[in-house]
Design a protein around this motif. Structure first.
Motif, PDB file in Angstrom:
ATOM      1  N   ASN A   1       0.823  -1.211   0.000  1.00  0.00           N
ATOM      2  CA  ASN A   1       0.000   0.000   0.000  1.00  0.00           C
ATOM      3  C   ASN A   1       0.857   1.262   0.000  1.00  0.00           C
ATOM      4  O   ASN A   1       0.557   2.238   0.698  1.00  0.00           O
ATOM      5  N   VAL A   2       1.935   1.223  -0.797  1.00  0.00           N
ATOM      6  CA  VAL A   2       2.800   2.391  -0.964  1.00  0.00           C
ATOM      7  C   VAL A   2       3.106   2.552  -2.447  1.00  0.00           C
ATOM      8  O   VAL A   2       2.927   1.630  -3.242  1.00  0.00           O
ATOM      9  N   ASP A   3       3.577   3.724  -2.835  1.00  0.00           N
ATOM     10  CA  ASP A   3       4.013   3.946  -4.207  1.00  0.00           C
ATOM     11  C   ASP A   3       5.360   3.257  -4.428  1.00  0.00           C
ATOM     12  O   ASP A   3       6.159   3.117  -3.486  1.00  0.00           O
ATOM     13  N   VAL A   4       5.626   2.883  -5.674  1.00  0.00           N
ATOM     14  CA  VAL A   4       6.899   2.207  -5.951  1.00  0.00           C
ATOM     15  C   VAL A   4       8.087   3.090  -5.588  1.00  0.00           C
ATOM     16  O   VAL A   4       9.127   2.591  -5.144  1.00  0.00           O
ATOM     17  N   ASN A   5       7.949   4.409  -5.760  1.00  0.00           N
ATOM     18  CA  ASN A   5       9.092   5.280  -5.471  1.00  0.00           C
ATOM     19  C   ASN A   5       9.271   5.555  -3.983  1.00  0.00           C
ATOM     20  O   ASN A   5      10.140   6.333  -3.593  1.00  0.00           O
ATOM     21  N   GLN A   6       8.474   4.872  -3.163  1.00  0.00           N
ATOM     22  CA  GLN A   6       8.664   4.937  -1.713  1.00  0.00           C
ATOM     23  C   GLN A   6       9.314   3.658  -1.183  1.00  0.00           C
ATOM     24  O   GLN A   6       9.404   3.470   0.027  1.00  0.00           O
ATOM     25  N   CYS A   7       9.770   2.802  -2.104  1.00  0.00           N
ATOM     26  CA  CYS A   7      10.324   1.504  -1.725  1.00  0.00           C
ATOM     27  C   CYS A   7      11.821   1.422  -2.015  1.00  0.00           C
ATOM     28  O   CYS A   7      12.306   1.938  -3.025  1.00  0.00           O
ATOM     29  N   LEU A   8      12.512   0.724  -1.145  1.00  0.00           N
ATOM     30  CA  LEU A   8      13.912   0.366  -1.349  1.00  0.00           C
ATOM     31  C   LEU A   8      13.996  -1.144  -1.479  1.00  0.00           C
ATOM     32  O   LEU A   8      13.534  -1.877  -0.604  1.00  0.00           O
ATOM     33  N   MET A   9      14.574  -1.627  -2.577  1.00  0.00           N
ATOM     34  CA  MET A   9      14.770  -3.061  -2.800  1.00  0.00           C
ATOM     35  C   MET A   9      16.217  -3.417  -2.525  1.00  0.00           C
ATOM     36  O   MET A   9      17.136  -2.809  -3.080  1.00  0.00           O
ATOM     37  N   ILE A  10      16.424  -4.426  -1.674  1.00  0.00           N
ATOM     38  CA  ILE A  10      17.768  -4.921  -1.374  1.00  0.00           C
ATOM     39  C   ILE A  10      17.911  -6.306  -1.990  1.00  0.00           C
ATOM     40  O   ILE A  10      17.157  -7.225  -1.658  1.00  0.00           O
ATOM     41  N   ASP A  11      18.870  -6.459  -2.895  1.00  0.00           N
ATOM     42  CA  ASP A  11      19.062  -7.732  -3.588  1.00  0.00           C
ATOM     43  C   ASP A  11      20.548  -7.927  -3.845  1.00  0.00           C
ATOM     44  O   ASP A  11      21.292  -6.950  -3.971  1.00  0.00           O
ATOM     45  N   ASP A  12      20.970  -9.190  -3.940  1.00  0.00           N
ATOM     46  CA  ASP A  12      22.390  -9.464  -4.170  1.00  0.00           C
ATOM     47  C   ASP A  12      22.729  -9.651  -5.638  1.00  0.00           C
ATOM     48  O   ASP A  12      23.899  -9.837  -5.977  1.00  0.00           O
ATOM     49  N   LEU A  13      21.721  -9.605  -6.521  1.00  0.00           N
ATOM     50  CA  LEU A  13      21.958  -9.744  -7.956  1.00  0.00           C
ATOM     51  C   LEU A  13      21.710  -8.406  -8.641  1.00  0.00           C
ATOM     52  O   LEU A  13      20.635  -7.815  -8.500  1.00  0.00           O
ATOM     53  N   GLU A  14      22.701  -7.965  -9.399  1.00  0.00           N
ATOM     54  CA  GLU A  14      22.629  -6.631  -9.992  1.00  0.00           C
ATOM     55  C   GLU A  14      21.434  -6.478 -10.917  1.00  0.00           C
ATOM     56  O   GLU A  14      20.782  -5.422 -10.933  1.00  0.00           O
ATOM     57  N   HIS A  15      21.105  -7.520 -11.706  1.00  0.00           N
ATOM     58  CA  HIS A  15      19.978  -7.365 -12.628  1.00  0.00           C
ATOM     59  C   HIS A  15      18.653  -7.235 -11.889  1.00  0.00           C
ATOM     60  O   HIS A  15      17.716  -6.608 -12.392  1.00  0.00           O
ATOM     61  N   ASN A  16      18.553  -7.788 -10.683  1.00  0.00           N
ATOM     62  CA  ASN A  16      17.331  -7.611  -9.896  1.00  0.00           C
ATOM     63  C   ASN A  16      17.250  -6.211  -9.293  1.00  0.00           C
ATOM     64  O   ASN A  16      16.160  -5.640  -9.166  1.00  0.00           O
ATOM     65  N   VAL A  17      18.394  -5.656  -8.919  1.00  0.00           N
ATOM     66  CA  VAL A  17      18.425  -4.274  -8.435  1.00  0.00           C
ATOM     67  C   VAL A  17      18.053  -3.321  -9.570  1.00  0.00           C
ATOM     68  O   VAL A  17      17.265  -2.382  -9.378  1.00  0.00           O
ATOM     69  N   LEU A  18      18.580  -3.574 -10.757  1.00  0.00           N
ATOM     70  CA  LEU A  18      18.240  -2.743 -11.911  1.00  0.00           C
ATOM     71  C   LEU A  18      16.758  -2.861 -12.246  1.00  0.00           C
ATOM     72  O   LEU A  18      16.117  -1.879 -12.633  1.00  0.00           O
ATOM     73  N   GLY A  19      16.203  -4.061 -12.091  1.00  0.00           N
ATOM     74  CA  GLY A  19      14.773  -4.243 -12.322  1.00  0.00           C
ATOM     75  C   GLY A  19      13.943  -3.396 -11.378  1.00  0.00           C
ATOM     76  O   GLY A  19      12.937  -2.799 -11.777  1.00  0.00           O
ATOM     77  N   ALA A  20      14.366  -3.333 -10.116  1.00  0.00           N
ATOM     78  CA  ALA A  20      13.663  -2.502  -9.134  1.00  0.00           C
ATOM     79  C   ALA A  20      13.735  -1.031  -9.524  1.00  0.00           C
ATOM     80  O   ALA A  20      12.739  -0.298  -9.459  1.00  0.00           O
ATOM     81  N   LYS A  21      14.910  -0.604  -9.952  1.00  0.00           N
ATOM     82  CA  LYS A  21      15.073   0.793 -10.357  1.00  0.00           C
ATOM     83  C   LYS A  21      14.239   1.103 -11.594  1.00  0.00           C
ATOM     84  O   LYS A  21      13.645   2.183 -11.696  1.00  0.00           O
ATOM     85  N   ASN A  22      14.167   0.160 -12.516  1.00  0.00           N
ATOM     86  CA  ASN A  22      13.345   0.360 -13.714  1.00  0.00           C
ATOM     87  C   ASN A  22      11.866   0.483 -13.370  1.00  0.00           C
ATOM     88  O   ASN A  22      11.100   1.118 -14.103  1.00  0.00           O
ATOM     89  N   ALA A  23      11.474  -0.128 -12.256  1.00  0.00           N
ATOM     90  CA  ALA A  23      10.082  -0.031 -11.811  1.00  0.00           C
ATOM     91  C   ALA A  23       9.815   1.256 -11.044  1.00  0.00           C
ATOM     92  O   ALA A  23       8.664   1.570 -10.744  1.00  0.00           O
ATOM     93  N   GLY A  24      10.877   1.998 -10.714  1.00  0.00           N
ATOM     94  CA  GLY A  24      10.715   3.260  -9.996  1.00  0.00           C
ATOM     95  C   GLY A  24      11.151   3.224  -8.551  1.00  0.00           C
ATOM     96  O   GLY A  24      11.030   4.221  -7.833  1.00  0.00           O
ATOM     97  N   MET A  25      11.656   2.079  -8.102  1.00  0.00           N
ATOM     98  CA  MET A  25      12.124   1.950  -6.726  1.00  0.00           C
ATOM     99  C   MET A  25      13.565   2.430  -6.591  1.00  0.00           C
ATOM    100  O   MET A  25      14.276   2.594  -7.580  1.00  0.00           O
ATOM    101  N   GLU A  26      13.986   2.601  -5.359  1.00  0.00           N
ATOM    102  CA  GLU A  26      15.403   2.696  -5.064  1.00  0.00           C
ATOM    103  C   GLU A  26      15.939   1.273  -4.971  1.00  0.00           C
ATOM    104  O   GLU A  26      15.215   0.345  -4.572  1.00  0.00           O
ATOM    105  N   GLY A  27      17.185   1.084  -5.343  1.00  0.00           N
ATOM    106  CA  GLY A  27      17.772  -0.247  -5.292  1.00  0.00           C
ATOM    107  C   GLY A  27      19.114  -0.223  -4.598  1.00  0.00           C
ATOM    108  O   GLY A  27      19.910   0.697  -4.801  1.00  0.00           O
ATOM    109  N   LEU A  28      19.348  -1.225  -3.776  1.00  0.00           N
ATOM    110  CA  LEU A  28      20.614  -1.336  -3.054  1.00  0.00           C
ATOM    111  C   LEU A  28      21.180  -2.730  -3.294  1.00  0.00           C
ATOM    112  O   LEU A  28      20.540  -3.731  -2.964  1.00  0.00           O
ATOM    113  N   LEU A  29      22.369  -2.786  -3.896  1.00  0.00           N
ATOM    114  CA  LEU A  29      23.023  -4.064  -4.158  1.00  0.00           C
ATOM    115  C   LEU A  29      23.671  -4.569  -2.878  1.00  0.00           C
ATOM    116  O   LEU A  29      24.519  -3.896  -2.293  1.00  0.00           O
TER     117      LEU A  29
END
Length: 213
Positions: A167-195
Protein backbone atom coordinates in the motif's frame (compact mmCIF):
# COMPACT_ATOMS: atom_id res chain seq x y z
CA UNK A 1 18.04 8.39 -2.94
CA UNK A 2 15.08 10.21 -4.44
CA UNK A 3 13.23 13.13 -2.89
CA UNK A 4 10.15 11.08 -2.04
CA UNK A 5 10.79 9.70 1.46
CA UNK A 6 11.04 5.94 1.63
CA UNK A 7 8.40 4.16 3.66
CA UNK A 8 9.09 0.50 2.84
CA UNK A 9 12.09 -1.79 2.47
CA UNK A 10 11.92 -4.98 0.41
CA UNK A 11 14.33 -7.84 1.08
CA UNK A 12 15.43 -10.67 -1.19
CA UNK A 13 15.76 -14.13 0.36
CA UNK A 14 18.85 -15.90 -1.01
CA UNK A 15 21.90 -13.68 -0.64
CA UNK A 16 20.17 -11.21 1.68
CA UNK A 17 17.96 -12.80 4.35
CA UNK A 18 19.92 -16.02 3.91
CA UNK A 19 23.60 -16.25 3.09
CA UNK A 20 24.60 -16.14 -0.58
CA UNK A 21 23.29 -19.00 -2.76
CA UNK A 22 26.43 -18.96 -4.90
CA UNK A 23 28.03 -21.67 -2.81
CA UNK A 24 24.97 -23.87 -3.28
CA UNK A 25 25.03 -23.32 -7.05
CA UNK A 26 28.74 -24.11 -7.13
CA UNK A 27 27.95 -27.33 -5.25
CA UNK A 28 25.36 -28.20 -7.90
CA UNK A 29 27.97 -27.60 -10.59
CA UNK A 30 30.33 -29.96 -8.79
CA UNK A 31 27.63 -32.63 -8.51
CA UNK A 32 26.86 -32.27 -12.22
CA UNK A 33 30.57 -32.20 -13.10
CA UNK A 34 30.02 -28.86 -14.83
CA UNK A 35 31.66 -25.45 -15.14
CA UNK A 36 30.31 -23.38 -12.20
CA UNK A 37 29.95 -20.27 -14.36
CA UNK A 38 27.69 -22.15 -16.77
CA UNK A 39 25.43 -23.41 -13.98
CA UNK A 40 25.37 -20.00 -12.27
CA UNK A 41 24.27 -18.35 -15.52
CA UNK A 42 21.48 -20.90 -16.01
CA UNK A 43 20.17 -20.75 -12.42
CA UNK A 44 20.83 -17.14 -11.43
CA UNK A 45 21.17 -15.46 -14.82
CA UNK A 46 18.80 -13.49 -17.02
CA UNK A 47 17.91 -15.83 -19.90
CA UNK A 48 14.27 -15.48 -20.97
CA UNK A 49 11.58 -17.64 -19.37
CA UNK A 50 10.87 -19.33 -22.71
CA UNK A 51 14.44 -20.61 -22.89
CA UNK A 52 14.85 -21.61 -19.26
CA UNK A 53 12.57 -24.18 -17.58
CA UNK A 54 14.00 -23.21 -14.19
CA UNK A 55 12.51 -19.76 -14.68
CA UNK A 56 9.23 -21.40 -15.69
CA UNK A 57 9.35 -23.28 -12.39
CA UNK A 58 9.97 -20.03 -10.54
CA UNK A 59 6.74 -18.56 -11.88
CA UNK A 60 4.73 -21.65 -10.98
CA UNK A 61 4.32 -23.01 -14.50
CA UNK A 62 6.59 -26.04 -14.29
CA UNK A 63 6.88 -28.52 -11.40
CA UNK A 64 10.19 -30.29 -10.88
CA UNK A 65 9.04 -33.44 -12.65
CA UNK A 66 10.13 -35.55 -15.61
CA UNK A 67 8.92 -32.94 -18.09
CA UNK A 68 11.08 -30.40 -16.27
CA UNK A 69 14.01 -32.82 -16.48
CA UNK A 70 13.51 -33.26 -20.22
CA UNK A 71 13.47 -29.50 -20.77
CA UNK A 72 16.49 -28.96 -18.53
CA UNK A 73 18.47 -31.67 -20.31
CA UNK A 74 17.84 -29.87 -23.59
CA UNK A 75 18.95 -26.50 -22.17
CA UNK A 76 21.94 -27.83 -20.24
CA UNK A 77 23.16 -30.01 -23.11
CA UNK A 78 23.54 -26.89 -25.25
CA UNK A 79 26.07 -25.72 -22.67
CA UNK A 80 27.84 -29.08 -22.50
CA UNK A 81 26.27 -30.18 -19.19
CA UNK A 82 24.36 -33.39 -18.47
CA UNK A 83 21.31 -32.60 -16.31
CA UNK A 84 20.26 -35.19 -13.73
CA UNK A 85 16.94 -34.68 -11.92
CA UNK A 86 17.98 -37.19 -9.23
CA UNK A 87 20.76 -34.78 -8.30
CA UNK A 88 18.89 -31.54 -8.93
CA UNK A 89 15.65 -32.12 -7.04
CA UNK A 90 17.31 -32.99 -3.68
CA UNK A 91 19.62 -30.02 -4.24
CA UNK A 92 16.47 -27.89 -4.14
CA UNK A 93 14.32 -29.63 -1.55
CA UNK A 94 17.01 -30.69 0.91
CA UNK A 95 19.02 -27.47 0.89
CA UNK A 96 20.39 -26.17 4.17
CA UNK A 97 20.61 -22.37 4.20
CA UNK A 98 22.18 -20.13 6.81
CA UNK A 99 20.10 -17.14 7.93
CA UNK A 100 21.72 -13.72 8.01
CA UNK A 101 21.18 -12.59 11.59
CA UNK A 102 22.19 -9.01 10.82
CA UNK A 103 19.49 -8.74 8.16
CA UNK A 104 16.91 -10.20 10.54
CA UNK A 105 17.96 -7.60 13.09
CA UNK A 106 17.51 -4.90 10.46
CA UNK A 107 14.01 -6.14 9.59
CA UNK A 108 13.02 -6.09 13.25
CA UNK A 109 14.45 -2.60 13.73
CA UNK A 110 12.63 -1.19 10.71
CA UNK A 111 9.34 -2.71 11.84
CA UNK A 112 9.77 -1.31 15.33
CA UNK A 113 10.19 2.15 13.79
CA UNK A 114 7.06 1.84 11.66
CA UNK A 115 8.72 1.08 8.32
CA UNK A 116 6.90 -1.52 6.21
CA UNK A 117 8.95 -4.56 5.22
CA UNK A 118 8.45 -7.18 2.53
CA UNK A 119 10.12 -10.36 1.37
CA UNK A 120 10.33 -10.66 -2.42
CA UNK A 121 11.93 -13.79 -3.79
CA UNK A 122 12.20 -15.88 -6.92
CA UNK A 123 11.49 -19.40 -5.70
CA UNK A 124 9.95 -22.69 -6.75
CA UNK A 125 7.18 -24.24 -4.60
CA UNK A 126 9.42 -27.19 -3.74
CA UNK A 127 11.87 -24.80 -2.08
CA UNK A 128 9.44 -23.04 0.26
CA UNK A 129 9.86 -25.47 3.17
CA UNK A 130 13.57 -24.58 3.14
CA UNK A 131 12.78 -20.85 3.29
CA UNK A 132 10.32 -21.32 6.14
CA UNK A 133 12.86 -23.41 8.04
CA UNK A 134 15.62 -20.84 7.55
CA UNK A 135 13.90 -17.54 8.33
CA UNK A 136 10.78 -16.32 10.11
CA UNK A 137 8.60 -15.20 7.20
CA UNK A 138 6.03 -13.87 9.68
CA UNK A 139 8.39 -10.96 10.36
CA UNK A 140 7.34 -9.42 7.05
CA UNK A 141 4.24 -7.37 6.38
CA UNK A 142 4.09 -8.79 2.85
CA UNK A 143 5.62 -11.92 1.32
CA UNK A 144 5.76 -12.15 -2.48
CA UNK A 145 6.68 -15.54 -3.91
CA UNK A 146 7.35 -15.57 -7.65
CA UNK A 147 5.83 -19.03 -8.07
CA UNK A 148 2.53 -17.88 -6.52
CA UNK A 149 2.14 -14.61 -8.41
CA UNK A 150 3.37 -15.85 -11.80
CA UNK A 151 6.06 -13.19 -12.10
CA UNK A 152 9.75 -13.14 -11.25
CA UNK A 153 12.46 -10.57 -10.78
CA UNK A 154 13.60 -8.59 -12.72
CA UNK A 155 10.13 -8.17 -14.32
CA UNK A 156 9.01 -4.67 -13.27
CA UNK A 157 5.50 -5.95 -12.61
CA UNK A 158 6.57 -7.98 -9.58
CA UNK A 159 8.06 -4.88 -7.96
CA UNK A 160 4.90 -2.92 -8.73
CA UNK A 161 2.81 -5.72 -7.24
CA UNK A 162 4.91 -5.76 -4.07
CA UNK A 163 4.52 -2.00 -3.63
CA UNK A 164 0.78 -2.31 -4.18
CA UNK A 165 0.49 -5.03 -1.54
CA UNK A 166 2.45 -2.80 0.85
CA UNK A 167 0.00 0.00 0.00
CA UNK A 168 2.80 2.39 -0.96
CA UNK A 169 4.01 3.95 -4.21
CA UNK A 170 6.90 2.21 -5.95
CA UNK A 171 9.09 5.28 -5.47
CA UNK A 172 8.66 4.94 -1.71
CA UNK A 173 10.32 1.50 -1.72
CA UNK A 174 13.91 0.37 -1.35
CA UNK A 175 14.77 -3.06 -2.80
CA UNK A 176 17.77 -4.92 -1.37
CA UNK A 177 19.06 -7.73 -3.59
CA UNK A 178 22.39 -9.46 -4.17
CA UNK A 179 21.96 -9.74 -7.96
CA UNK A 180 22.63 -6.63 -9.99
CA UNK A 181 19.98 -7.37 -12.63
CA UNK A 182 17.33 -7.61 -9.90
CA UNK A 183 18.42 -4.27 -8.44
CA UNK A 184 18.24 -2.74 -11.91
CA UNK A 185 14.77 -4.24 -12.32
CA UNK A 186 13.66 -2.50 -9.13
CA UNK A 187 15.07 0.79 -10.36
CA UNK A 188 13.34 0.36 -13.71
CA UNK A 189 10.08 -0.03 -11.81
CA UNK A 190 10.72 3.26 -10.00
CA UNK A 191 12.12 1.95 -6.73
CA UNK A 192 15.40 2.70 -5.06
CA UNK A 193 17.77 -0.25 -5.29
CA UNK A 194 20.61 -1.34 -3.05
CA UNK A 195 23.02 -4.06 -4.16
CA UNK A 196 23.81 -6.35 -1.24
CA UNK A 197 27.53 -6.88 -0.73
CA UNK A 198 28.00 -7.00 3.03
CA UNK A 199 25.47 -7.29 5.87
CA UNK A 200 27.02 -4.65 8.08
CA UNK A 201 27.33 -2.14 5.24
CA UNK A 202 23.72 -2.66 4.17
CA UNK A 203 22.45 -2.33 7.73
CA UNK A 204 24.44 0.85 8.25
CA UNK A 205 23.30 2.44 4.97
CA UNK A 206 19.63 1.66 5.55
CA UNK A 207 19.65 2.84 9.17
CA UNK A 208 21.51 6.00 8.18
CA UNK A 209 18.93 6.79 5.52
CA UNK A 210 16.10 6.55 8.02
CA UNK A 211 18.21 8.29 10.71
CA UNK A 212 17.82 5.29 13.01
CA UNK A 213 20.63 4.29 15.35
Amino acid sequence: MNLNPLSAVIFDYGGVMAKSPLGRVELLAELLNADPEVVISLILGTESTELNPWFEAEIGKQPLDEEFARKMRRVFSKRGVHFDLKIFRPWVTEAVNEPDEIMERLVRKLKSEGVSVALLTNAVPEFWPVIETTINVDLFDVVVDSSKVGLRKPDKRIYELTASLLNVDVNQCLMIDDLEHNVLGAKNAGMEGLLFVDSNLVESEVLNYFSFS
